[in-house]
Scaffold this active site. Structure first.
Site, PDB file in Angstrom:
ATOM      1  N   LYS A 231       0.826  -1.212   0.000  1.00  9.10           N
ATOM      2  CA  LYS A 231       0.000   0.000   0.000  1.00  9.10           C
ATOM      3  C   LYS A 231       0.866   1.270   0.000  1.00  9.10           C
ATOM      4  O   LYS A 231       0.715   2.157  -0.837  1.00  9.10           O
ATOM      5  CB  LYS A 231      -0.933  -0.021   1.212  1.00  9.10           C
ATOM      6  CG  LYS A 231      -1.667   1.260   1.471  1.00  9.10           C
ATOM      7  CD  LYS A 231      -2.718   1.541   0.422  1.00  9.10           C
ATOM      8  CE  LYS A 231      -3.216   2.962   0.557  1.00  9.10           C
ATOM      9  NZ  LYS A 231      -4.337   3.291  -0.265  1.00  9.10           N
ATOM     10  N   CYS A 287      -4.374  11.185   0.522  1.00  7.57           N
ATOM     11  CA  CYS A 287      -3.510  10.003   0.597  1.00  7.57           C
ATOM     12  C   CYS A 287      -2.051  10.266   0.255  1.00  7.57           C
ATOM     13  O   CYS A 287      -1.173  10.005   1.071  1.00  7.57           O
ATOM     14  CB  CYS A 287      -4.044   8.920  -0.319  1.00  7.57           C
ATOM     15  SG  CYS A 287      -5.576   8.220   0.266  1.00  7.57           S
TER      16      CYS A 287
END
Ligand code: UDX
Length: 475
Positions: A231, A287
């Site tokens: 991730k 993000c």
């Protein structure tokens, strides 16, 4: 076999923020029984009435379809955990003052989960967390006296993009399952079976997207620490691609090349790929900036020098200043000038303004004494909270109201409607026909032919009725 594919799993999703809400509704869409828990009573009450608090395509319709059938909302964590086989943790992991992820919400939730473990459960990290968070979750549960055979911890990161999160969830490039045991991997396998078998795509009312029965979602089973790193490394790599092309765009400006052609030429190499090579005014959002810093912190904690990541960030900041400088050198002076700013969201098709490069540029203009009339199709309400309307800053109802009497028009966000502006109408409204486009939405040769001074990113600028004056004379 088809029975296994259609076996509903009892799922609890903790957190009804961006990731949690999309996951809960999409799990219901694929046929599971979902309880979504949040400690915000007002939010839960509003979700129970079918109100979606975020701007996300398909989400309203899917919530209406599954509310109180496949998905329920509650503040009661204990009962929800007791009834579930899999418990997804999707609470916030904000950036702490040191840049690392603040995991206090995760820890608080894990302590509560511990009280609801009455039979074997898979605890799934869905929030973006640093490597080894799964081990901490295990340790906390053990401290609460939960025996090892009663739980496994899995890392199942999400790769959802805002604005297309539902399609991203139901048509993923890949599903990553970082499982400690085959037993836990099997539970996640059952949860995602409608997507990995392709069964979901054969349903007549399935949400359409790139995947289909013959080409279903790939699943990759790894260790939890590999999944956690996948991730962080993926988001950091995408940010790196953007910063890379942004520096290339500045070189293109210097030598008279066209960055869009350069990106196309690079992207045709299958090893590089064409996506995330659009030059612009820098990346933003909830993000990339946060994950990049958090990943850098992870490396630092392991004593590993990963300066490349700080460089990616530095270039991103530089790109915003470079764009501001472009505005400055096109307009000569900025004090008292009226600038139309199109786009406040950090990207198109969202109302999210977190770390929006467009907002940063507007702030720079206000500091330089310009007046700004700003418009965004979805993000004005949120913008008002961080940049209140006052003498120098006005929010207006559309692109044309923004352009009225302005010295120049800026394009700051890639909204599809900004690529289809009525240019003749704009010309009549602007004080001078000047467009400075941070998203390369128009053909620069056509803009020149239409009589605009058109300045974009990494491409030759066209100056209508003006001779090009060296930048150094203006700054
Ligand atoms: C990102 C990741 O793509 C997603 O996988 C992860 O789960 C969450 O973070 P998101 O923040 O929604 O998703 O936005 P994304 O579409 O990735 O764009 C991020 C930023 O990069 C935006 O500001 C966008 O304008 C910018 N961008 C993107 C570019 O400047 N150039 C590009 O080529 C692509």
């Amino acid at each position: 076999m088809s029975e296994i594919l259609n076996t509903p799993v009892n799922i609890c999703v903790i957190g009804s923020g961006y990731v949690g809400l999309v996951a809960a509704v999409c799990f219901a869409e694929t046929g599971h029984h979902v309880v979504c828990v949040d400690n915000d009573e007002q939010k839960v009450a509003s979700l129970c009435q079918g109100k979606v608090p975020i701007y996300e395509k398909h989400l309203d319709d899917l919530l209406a379809k599954h509310l109180n059938k496949g998905v329920h909302f509650t503040t009661g964590l204990h009962d929800a955990v007791e009834r579930s086989e899999a418990v997804f943790i999707a609470v916030g992991t904000p950036q702490s003052s040191t840049g690392s992820a603040d995991l206090s919400f995760v820890e608080a939730v894990v302590s509560e989960i511990a009280r609801g473990i009455n039979s074997y459960k898979v605890i799934v990290e869905k929030s973006t967390v640093p490597v080894y968070t799964h081990a901490w979750i295990r340790r906390v549960l053990s401290r609460y006296g939960i025996q090892d055979h009663l739980f496994d911890v899995v890392s199942n990161p999400e790769f959802l993009r805002e604005g297309t999160a539902v399609v991203d969830f139901l048509h993923p490039d890949r599903i990553v399952v970082g499982a400690e045991t085959p037993k836990a991997a099997e539970v996640l396998g059952r949860i995602y079976a409608p997507l990995t078998s392709g069964e979901y795509y054969s349903r007549p009312n399935a949400i359409a997207g790139p995947l289909n029965v013959k080409s279903p979602a790939p699943i990759l089973v790894t260790s939890p620490q590999s999944a956690e790193i996948i991730k962080h490394a993926s988001n950091s790599f995408l940010a790196l691609k953007i910063s890379f092309i942004n520096v290339v765009s500045t070189i293109c400006e210097s030598v008279g090349a066209d960055v869009d052609d350069v990106a196309k030429g690079m992207g045709l190499d299958a090893r590089i790929g064409s996506r995330f090579l659009s030059a612009g005014i820098g990346y933003g959002g909830s993000c990339f900036p946060k994950d990049l810093t958090a990943f850098h912190n992870v490396a630092q904690q392991q004593g590993i020098d990963f300066k490349l990541l700080t460089e990616v960030e530095r270039i991103n900041e530089q790109q915003k200043r470079h764009f501001f400088q472009k505005i400055h050198s096109t307009l000569w002076t900025l004090r008292g000038k009226k600038i139309a700013a199109l786009g406040l969201a950090f990207k198109g098709e969202t109302d999210d303004i977190r770390d929006s490069p467009g907002i940063d540029i507007i702030k720079m203009l206000l500091e330089a004494g310009s007046k700004v009339s700003a418009y965004d199709p979805a993000a004005m309400e949120r913008s008002r909270e961080v940049l209140p309307e006052e003498g120098q800053l006005q929010y207006v109802q559309d692109e044309y109201a923004a352009a009225k009497g302005a010295d120049a028009l800026l394009i700051l966000t890639h909204w599809p409607q900004f690529a289809k502006l009525d240019l003749e109408r704009l010309k009549g409204l602007l004080k001078f026909p000047i467009i400075i486009d941070g998203r390369n939405l128009y053909d620069y040769k056509e803009m020149h032919d239409k009589g605009f001074t058109y300045v974009s990113v990494g491409r030759p600028a066209s100056h209508s009725g003006l001779e090009t004056i060296p930048r150094a004379n203006f700054v």
